[in-house]
Design a protein around this motif. Structure first.
Motif, mmCIF file in Angstrom:
data_model
loop_
_atom_site.group_PDB
_atom_site.id
_atom_site.type_symbol
_atom_site.label_atom_id
_atom_site.label_comp_id
_atom_site.label_asym_id
_atom_site.label_seq_id
_atom_site.Cartn_x
_atom_site.Cartn_y
_atom_site.Cartn_z
ATOM 1 N N ARG A 141 0.835 -1.212 0.000
ATOM 2 C CA ARG A 141 0.000 0.000 0.000
ATOM 3 C C ARG A 141 0.865 1.256 0.000
ATOM 4 O O ARG A 141 0.526 2.259 -0.639
ATOM 5 N N ILE A 142 1.983 1.201 0.708
ATOM 6 C CA ILE A 142 2.916 2.333 0.706
ATOM 7 C C ILE A 142 3.481 2.541 -0.696
ATOM 8 O O ILE A 142 3.552 3.669 -1.199
ATOM 9 N N LEU A 143 3.873 1.448 -1.349
ATOM 10 C CA LEU A 143 4.428 1.538 -2.703
ATOM 11 C C LEU A 143 3.392 2.065 -3.694
ATOM 12 O O LEU A 143 3.726 2.823 -4.611
ATOM 13 N N ALA A 144 2.135 1.672 -3.519
ATOM 14 C CA ALA A 144 1.076 2.120 -4.425
ATOM 15 C C ALA A 144 0.805 3.613 -4.290
ATOM 16 O O ALA A 144 0.247 4.235 -5.206
ATOM 17 N N ASP A 145 1.197 4.198 -3.167
ATOM 18 C CA ASP A 145 0.994 5.636 -2.947
ATOM 19 C C ASP A 145 2.210 6.472 -3.343
ATOM 20 O O ASP A 145 2.153 7.700 -3.318
ATOM 21 N N TRP A 147 4.908 0.785 -6.796
ATOM 22 C CA TRP A 147 4.312 -0.546 -6.939
ATOM 23 C C TRP A 147 4.356 -0.987 -8.398
ATOM 24 O O TRP A 147 4.621 -2.154 -8.706
ATOM 25 N N GLY A 148 4.126 -0.055 -9.302
ATOM 26 C CA GLY A 148 4.222 -0.360 -10.724
ATOM 27 C C GLY A 148 5.638 -0.727 -11.133
ATOM 28 O O GLY A 148 5.850 -1.627 -11.955
ATOM 29 N N LEU A 149 6.632 -0.046 -10.559
ATOM 30 C CA LEU A 149 8.028 -0.375 -10.857
ATOM 31 C C LEU A 149 8.361 -1.795 -10.398
ATOM 32 O O LEU A 149 8.977 -2.569 -11.135
ATOM 33 N N LEU A 150 7.963 -2.120 -9.180
ATOM 34 C CA LEU A 150 8.228 -3.461 -8.657
ATOM 35 C C LEU A 150 7.589 -4.522 -9.540
ATOM 36 O O LEU A 150 8.216 -5.539 -9.874
ATOM 37 N N ASN A 151 6.357 -4.284 -9.963
ATOM 38 C CA ASN A 151 5.662 -5.278 -10.771
ATOM 39 C C ASN A 151 6.168 -5.335 -12.205
ATOM 40 O O ASN A 151 6.018 -6.361 -12.872
ATOM 41 N N ALA A 152 6.767 -4.269 -12.677
ATOM 42 C CA ALA A 152 7.418 -4.331 -13.986
ATOM 43 C C ALA A 152 8.614 -5.275 -13.933
ATOM 44 O O ALA A 152 8.877 -6.029 -14.879
ATOM 45 N N VAL A 153 9.324 -5.256 -12.807
ATOM 46 C CA VAL A 153 10.459 -6.167 -12.629
ATOM 47 C C VAL A 153 9.976 -7.613 -12.518
ATOM 48 O O VAL A 153 10.500 -8.513 -13.176
ATOM 49 N N THR A 154 8.960 -7.843 -11.683
ATOM 50 C CA THR A 154 8.476 -9.213 -11.512
ATOM 51 C C THR A 154 7.860 -9.747 -12.804
ATOM 52 O O THR A 154 8.015 -10.926 -13.131
ATOM 53 N N TYR A 155 7.179 -8.881 -13.551
ATOM 54 C CA TYR A 155 6.611 -9.314 -14.831
ATOM 55 C C TYR A 155 7.721 -9.727 -15.794
ATOM 56 O O TYR A 155 7.640 -10.772 -16.454
ATOM 57 N N THR A 156 8.762 -8.910 -15.874
ATOM 58 C CA THR A 156 9.874 -9.206 -16.775
ATOM 59 C C THR A 156 10.541 -10.523 -16.400
ATOM 60 O O THR A 156 10.832 -11.358 -17.263
#
Length: 297
Positions: free
Chosen positions: A186-190, A253-262
């Protein structure tokens, strides 16, 4: 980059249900080699039976709902995935579900690896969650061969009170870790980010040795220096499934998920190697590094 929305274990794992016995699960995933005429494979069938019997007992003791069983690396790794019902939702309807992963390697079937992971529903990205739970537990159902009849040492095929306490402690610690991670998510999403921050973040994750201080270089120069994996992650930041959600659109949060998606959908020679690297190899560490860096933004 293929912007797929499939589970990383698609085509590798087989959906099962708690109503199946461990033997039925083994047949369904085609890992029961007891009927094989190849002598060298016969001992492996026993190991697989004992492993799945342990998986099933472990999941049931912790009230986890087994969903998938599969193998990796030409059946050298046997794994099972169970739903924990430890879920959370971020703003914009971004659903994240908690799972428990158990895995057994061919070289040491007695040692069961334990991982708590989260799966983001919009893109099926995986992230291992650090917890205080022990990362391994002994498979008490594993039996050894004897030179005389009945050829296998007999062991009890159920959890005793001590094992039940160990299992329940692992589940409590894992569920607590996922709950704590939900607060971090939630912190990352903000946390809002811009294009320059995104490029610098991806360099810190994928190419930390390329530049000593990426903060002094602009996005155009970074793009020229970027390796393919870094470019894939930048593309995923804006175009991967789920990145349009409020929680991920131009956020940490988007940055983290871009890494996990890749890592989960793009890197590696094939789906098997991607999943092995994401769960047990260098990409698991890569994603942990990405989480740490995202929390520092």
């Amino acid at each position: 980059m293929p912007l797929e929305k499939q589970k990383p274990w698609h085509g590798i794992g087989v959906d099962v249900g708690a109503n199946l016995s461990s033997r039925e699960m083994l047949y369904k995933v085609k890992l029961d080699w007891e009927v094989s005429k190849i002598p060298s494979q016969r001992p492996k069938s026993y190991a697989n039976q004992e492993t799945l019997r342990f998986f099933k007992g472990f999941f049931e003791e912790g009230n986890a709902h087994i969903e998938t069983i599969g193998s990796l690396d030409t059946s050298r790794i046997l794994w099972g995935l169970a739903r924990l019902n430890e879920d959370f939702t971020l703003k914009g309807g971004d659903e994240v579900k908690g799972y428990l992963l158990l895995a057994s390697r061919n070289e040491s079937r007695e040692k069961i690896e334990v991982q708590f992971i989260i799966v983001r529903e919009s893109c099926y990205n995986i992230l291992q969650i650090t917890s205080d739970a022990k990362p391994h537990i002994k498979n008490i159902f594993r039996r050894s061969f004897k030179p005389t009849f009945p050829f296998m040492n007999q062991k009890a095929q159920k959890f005793d009170d001590e094992m039940k306490r160990k299992v329940n402690k692992i589940f409590v610690q894992g569920r607590e870790a996922i709950s704590t991670f939900a607060d971090d998510a939630r912190i990352l999403a903000d946390k809002e980010v811009d294009e320059t921050m995104a490029w610098r973040f991806m360099f810190d994750v994928f190419q930390p040795e390329t530049i000593e201080d990426v903060s002094t270089i602009g996005p155009k120069e970074l793009e020229e220096l970027a390796e393919n994996k870094t470019k894939l992650a930048i593309e995923a930041f804006s175009q991967a499934p789920g990145q349009e959600l409020q929680s991920a659109n131009m956020t940490a949060w988007g940055l983290l998920n871009a890494v996990t998606y890749t890592a989960d959908h793009c890197l590696g020679a094939n789906r098997d190697s991607r999943l092995r690297q994401a769960w047990f190899g260098p990409n698991a560490k890569l994603k942990k590094r990405a989480l740490s860096l995202a929390l520092e933004l």
